[in-house]
Design an enzyme around this catalytic site. Structure first.
Site, mmCIF file in Angstrom:
data_model
loop_
_atom_site.group_PDB
_atom_site.id
_atom_site.type_symbol
_atom_site.label_atom_id
_atom_site.label_comp_id
_atom_site.label_asym_id
_atom_site.label_seq_id
_atom_site.Cartn_x
_atom_site.Cartn_y
_atom_site.Cartn_z
ATOM 1 N N GLY A 11 -71.039 -56.479 -28.202
ATOM 2 C CA GLY A 11 -70.614 -55.826 -29.440
ATOM 3 C C GLY A 11 -70.391 -56.808 -30.569
ATOM 4 N N ASP A 12 -70.231 -56.275 -31.779
ATOM 5 C CA ASP A 12 -69.933 -57.063 -32.982
ATOM 6 C C ASP A 12 -71.012 -58.088 -33.316
ATOM 7 O OD1 ASP A 12 -67.536 -55.664 -33.093
ATOM 8 O OD2 ASP A 12 -66.492 -57.165 -31.888
ATOM 9 N N LYS A 15 -74.474 -55.492 -36.250
ATOM 10 C CA LYS A 15 -75.366 -54.323 -36.347
ATOM 11 C C LYS A 15 -75.242 -53.614 -37.688
ATOM 12 C CE LYS A 15 -73.240 -52.693 -32.751
ATOM 13 N NZ LYS A 15 -72.425 -53.842 -32.356
ATOM 14 N N GLY A 39 -66.720 -50.836 -35.032
ATOM 15 C CA GLY A 39 -66.305 -51.299 -36.359
ATOM 16 C C GLY A 39 -67.489 -52.040 -36.937
ATOM 17 N N HIS A 40 -68.201 -51.408 -37.855
ATOM 18 C CA HIS A 40 -69.419 -51.991 -38.417
ATOM 19 C C HIS A 40 -69.158 -52.413 -39.851
ATOM 20 C CE1 HIS A 40 -72.028 -49.672 -35.267
ATOM 21 N NE2 HIS A 40 -71.144 -50.481 -34.725
ATOM 22 N N THR A 41 -69.281 -53.713 -40.098
ATOM 23 C CA THR A 41 -68.897 -54.266 -41.404
ATOM 24 C C THR A 41 -70.107 -54.376 -42.331
ATOM 25 O OG1 THR A 41 -67.350 -55.627 -40.150
ATOM 26 C CG2 THR A 41 -67.643 -56.190 -42.483
ATOM 27 N N GLN A 221 -71.248 -50.718 -30.091
ATOM 28 C CA GLN A 221 -70.925 -51.628 -28.984
ATOM 29 C C GLN A 221 -72.154 -52.502 -28.679
ATOM 30 O OE1 GLN A 221 -69.891 -47.981 -28.348
ATOM 31 N NE2 GLN A 221 -68.314 -48.791 -29.672
ATOM 32 N N ALA A 296 -63.109 -56.039 -35.966
ATOM 33 C CA ALA A 296 -63.172 -55.202 -37.170
ATOM 34 C C ALA A 296 -62.388 -53.900 -36.974
ATOM 35 C CB ALA A 296 -64.626 -54.899 -37.511
ATOM 36 N N ARG A 302 -61.468 -62.567 -31.348
ATOM 37 C CA ARG A 302 -62.568 -62.415 -30.392
ATOM 38 C C ARG A 302 -62.702 -63.687 -29.562
ATOM 39 N NH1 ARG A 302 -66.460 -60.275 -35.145
ATOM 40 N NH2 ARG A 302 -65.787 -58.104 -35.222
ATOM 41 N N GLY A 411 -75.490 -65.186 -43.228
ATOM 42 C CA GLY A 411 -74.289 -64.910 -44.018
ATOM 43 C C GLY A 411 -74.027 -63.425 -43.971
HETATM 44 P P1 GDP Z 1 -71.011 -54.885 -35.685
HETATM 45 O O1 GDP Z 1 -69.927 -54.176 -34.971
HETATM 46 O O2 GDP Z 1 -72.148 -55.266 -34.784
HETATM 47 O O3 GDP Z 1 -71.509 -54.137 -36.900
HETATM 48 O O4 GDP Z 1 -70.399 -56.251 -36.193
HETATM 49 P P2 GDP Z 1 -68.951 -56.443 -36.895
HETATM 50 O O5 GDP Z 1 -68.996 -55.897 -38.265
HETATM 51 O O6 GDP Z 1 -67.870 -55.970 -36.002
HETATM 52 O O7 GDP Z 1 -68.837 -58.032 -36.881
HETATM 53 C C1 GDP Z 1 -69.769 -58.833 -37.506
HETATM 54 C C2 GDP Z 1 -69.030 -59.718 -38.529
HETATM 55 O O8 GDP Z 1 -69.872 -60.781 -38.914
HETATM 56 C C3 GDP Z 1 -68.686 -58.993 -39.799
HETATM 57 O O9 GDP Z 1 -67.510 -59.545 -40.327
HETATM 58 C C4 GDP Z 1 -69.875 -59.280 -40.721
HETATM 59 O O10 GDP Z 1 -69.539 -59.242 -42.093
HETATM 60 C C5 GDP Z 1 -70.195 -60.697 -40.303
HETATM 61 N N1 GDP Z 1 -71.601 -61.075 -40.372
HETATM 62 C C6 GDP Z 1 -72.708 -60.330 -40.122
HETATM 63 N N2 GDP Z 1 -73.818 -61.089 -40.195
HETATM 64 C C7 GDP Z 1 -73.411 -62.335 -40.492
HETATM 65 C C8 GDP Z 1 -74.086 -63.587 -40.667
HETATM 66 O O11 GDP Z 1 -75.306 -63.702 -40.534
HETATM 67 N N3 GDP Z 1 -73.307 -64.677 -40.947
HETATM 68 C C9 GDP Z 1 -71.965 -64.617 -41.070
HETATM 69 N N4 GDP Z 1 -71.297 -65.725 -41.348
HETATM 70 N N5 GDP Z 1 -71.303 -63.448 -40.923
HETATM 71 C C10 GDP Z 1 -72.005 -62.340 -40.609
HETATM 72 P P1 IMO Z 2 -68.981 -52.404 -32.269
HETATM 73 O O1 IMO Z 2 -69.817 -51.158 -32.459
HETATM 74 C C1 IMO Z 2 -66.804 -54.992 -29.533
HETATM 75 C C2 IMO Z 2 -64.754 -53.079 -26.167
HETATM 76 C C3 IMO Z 2 -63.236 -53.057 -26.177
HETATM 77 C C4 IMO Z 2 -62.974 -53.047 -24.682
HETATM 78 C C5 IMO Z 2 -64.101 -52.201 -24.124
HETATM 79 C C6 IMO Z 2 -63.734 -50.737 -23.921
HETATM 80 O O2 IMO Z 2 -68.139 -52.750 -33.431
HETATM 81 O O3 IMO Z 2 -69.838 -53.512 -31.761
HETATM 82 P P2 IMO Z 2 -63.179 -48.674 -25.493
HETATM 83 O O4 IMO Z 2 -62.353 -48.553 -26.724
HETATM 84 O O5 IMO Z 2 -64.604 -48.319 -25.694
HETATM 85 O O6 IMO Z 2 -62.566 -47.957 -24.332
HETATM 86 O O7 IMO Z 2 -63.123 -50.231 -25.100
HETATM 87 O O8 IMO Z 2 -65.146 -52.271 -25.071
HETATM 88 N N1 IMO Z 2 -65.378 -52.504 -27.384
HETATM 89 C C7 IMO Z 2 -65.989 -53.226 -28.328
HETATM 90 N N2 IMO Z 2 -66.119 -54.565 -28.452
HETATM 91 N N3 IMO Z 2 -67.372 -54.170 -30.437
HETATM 92 C C8 IMO Z 2 -67.278 -52.825 -30.300
HETATM 93 O O9 IMO Z 2 -67.956 -51.977 -31.091
HETATM 94 C C9 IMO Z 2 -66.519 -52.296 -29.231
HETATM 95 N N4 IMO Z 2 -66.202 -51.048 -28.831
HETATM 96 C C10 IMO Z 2 -65.518 -51.190 -27.689
HETATM 97 O O10 IMO Z 2 -62.711 -54.185 -26.810
HETATM 98 O O11 IMO Z 2 -63.122 -54.344 -24.163
HETATM 99 MG MG MG Z 3 -67.882 -54.347 -34.642
#
Ligand code: GDP
Ligand code: IMO
Ligand code: MG
Length: 420
Positions: A11-12, A15, A39-41, A221, A296, A302, A411
């Protein structure tokens, strides 16, 4: 035609940013699984926005966004998020649609999530406590309320029946927190939800496909959190992999074309469970600091480590990945050396496969070391200007996983991406 963007790690992976970047090429962006645990930023007009329930195409005026039947939907989170996007001038009644088969998260799901985690003590999953597990349990247990039920006069009766069932379970956990305030905001949000476009998602999407519209399915995720193929039981409760697109939207497998897998140039995980390449040292701390690796959704720090190619090759295989997007490559800009996990020692024996239960074996990751590139890459937009050491790093990963890295994100900004 449906393309997919999904996460290849825990995850994170970034995306949200990548979906937002590709959204102008598509007519519809559709979430197919997960819920407010995501949590998609995104950065919109330079402002940071975190989306939990609404697909990441919402900020493009001409893009339709669909919350698919495979999603679990928390009306309270959705209402709050609709207010956030409305502040950017987005009309959710025009370009947000919800499948009537989408399962609803009720307040007692959140309470059950909390009670279950508390009962697990040391071995807790590290759930986001958004009610995900209990909501999916009610789906497969055939008890859930779905978005289409909101429009039926039996909704309140159905809700009360479900609540009573949950109450009996909560009693066995000795959980007695007062959730009446949660219920009040839930019913307010239900009223709001009734005013949105609740549609038959499977006809909606298939009719659009017949009209030649292009669809992008957005995963939440990551594949290592998939309920079947992830590090069970430390996973989420849905199929996060490409197969989830078929069941989570009602599209046939042969309609899926490109599967874009997103991976960080290193690796992170939030919550409990195995993470072979985790660095519990100053290097891990450095990755967290430079990468700003804090959840996020929950704000939790993390866990950070090197890229794990054994796991990445596995998730490319399960998903049928056709192209890889490597994010956060800029975070590695200042590192002296970079390690890449190429094999595991499992109980002392070399292996290039992800074992059934990582927690039950002694797993030692083996690394190949690369020289860093010591260059600020954040302003590069042309592949020809990427440092040679970064290109070697990417080339090695391409060859190992057998899928091409086609984009490098350098970035968080919308424009910070390089096409290879
Ligand atoms: P998601 O859940 O897959 O959408 O990812 P998150 O939003 O939870 O976490 C990704 C984090 O990395 C966010 O704070 C984004 O703004 C940041 N981010 C995404 N792409 C890049 C990148 O290429 N470089 C840097 N430095 N930050 C990034
Ligand atoms: P995005 O879409 C990272 C993790 C939780 C926990 C496990 C189960 O932003 O990538 P849950 O709430 O689903 O019962 O939690 O999965 N988890 C994530 N980790 N990014 C996420 O979503 C997540 N959604 C759930 O931290 O370990
Ligand atoms: Mg996320």
């Amino acid at each position: 035609m449906v393309d997919v963007i999904l996460g290849l790690q825990w995850g994170d992976e970034g995306k949200g940013k990548i979906v937002d970047y590709f959204a102008p090429d598509y007519d519809i962006i559709a979430r197919f699984q997960g819920g407010p645990n995501a949590g998609h930023t995104l950065y919109v007009d330079g402002k940071k926005v975190v989306l939990h329930q609404i697909p990441s195409g919402i900020f493009h005026q001409n893009t339709v966004n669909l919350i698919g039947n495979g999603v679990v939907l928390d009306p309270v989170t959705l209402k709050r998020e609709c207010d956030t996007v409305a502040a950017f001038g987005i009309d959710v009644r025009k370009n947000l649609f919800i499948s009537e088969r989408t399962n609803i998260i009720v307040p007692t799901h959140r309470a059950l999530d909390k009670a279950s985690e508390l009962s697990k003590g040391e071995s807790k999953i590290g759930s986001t406590l958004k009610g995900i597990g209990p909501a999916y349990m009610d789906k497969t247990g055939r008890n859930a309320l779905r978005a289409g039920d909101l429009l039926d006069k039996t909704f309140v009766t159905q809700y009360i029946k479900l609540r009573l069932k949950h109450q009996r379970l909560l009693d066995t956990y000795n959980f007695n927190e007062d959730i009446s305030a949660w219920e009040e905001e839930f019913f307010e949000a239900i009223e709001f939800l009734r005013t949105l476009n609740i549609v038959n998602g499977e006809y909606f999407i298939n009719n659009k496909m017949s009209e030649g519209k292009k669809i992008l399915a957005e995963g939440a995720q990551g594949s290592m959190l998939d309920v079947d193929f992830g590090t069970f039981p430390f996973v989420t409760s849905s199929n996060t992999i490409s197969a989830g697109v078929c069941t989570g939207l009602g599209v046939a497998p042969q309609k899926i074309k490109q599967v874009l897998g997103v991976t960080k140039a290193y690796c992170t995980r939030v919550g409990g469970g195995p993470f072979p390449t985790e660095l519990e040292n100053a290097t891990g701390e450095e990755l967290r600091k430079i990468g700003n690796e804090f959840g996020a959704t929950t704000g939790r720090p993390r866990r950070c480590g090197w890229i794990d190619l054994v796991a990445l090759k596995y998730t490319c295989m399960i998903n049928g990945v056709t192209q890889v997007v490597m994010t956060k490559a800029d975070v590695l800009d200042s590192f002296e050396n970079l390690d890449v996990c190429t094999t595991y020692h499992v109980n002392g024996k070399e292996s290039v496969e992800v074992p059934f239960q990582i927690t039950r074996v002694k797993l030692e990751p083996q690394y190949k070391t690369f020289a860093g590139w010591h260059t600020d890459t954040t302003a590069i937009r042309d592949a020809a200007n990427l440092p040679a050491n970064m290109s070697s790093y990417i080339q090695f990963i391409n060859e190992y996983i057998g899928a091409p890295v086609k984009y490098v994100s350098n970035g968080p900004g919308r424009d910070q991406i390089v096409k290879l």
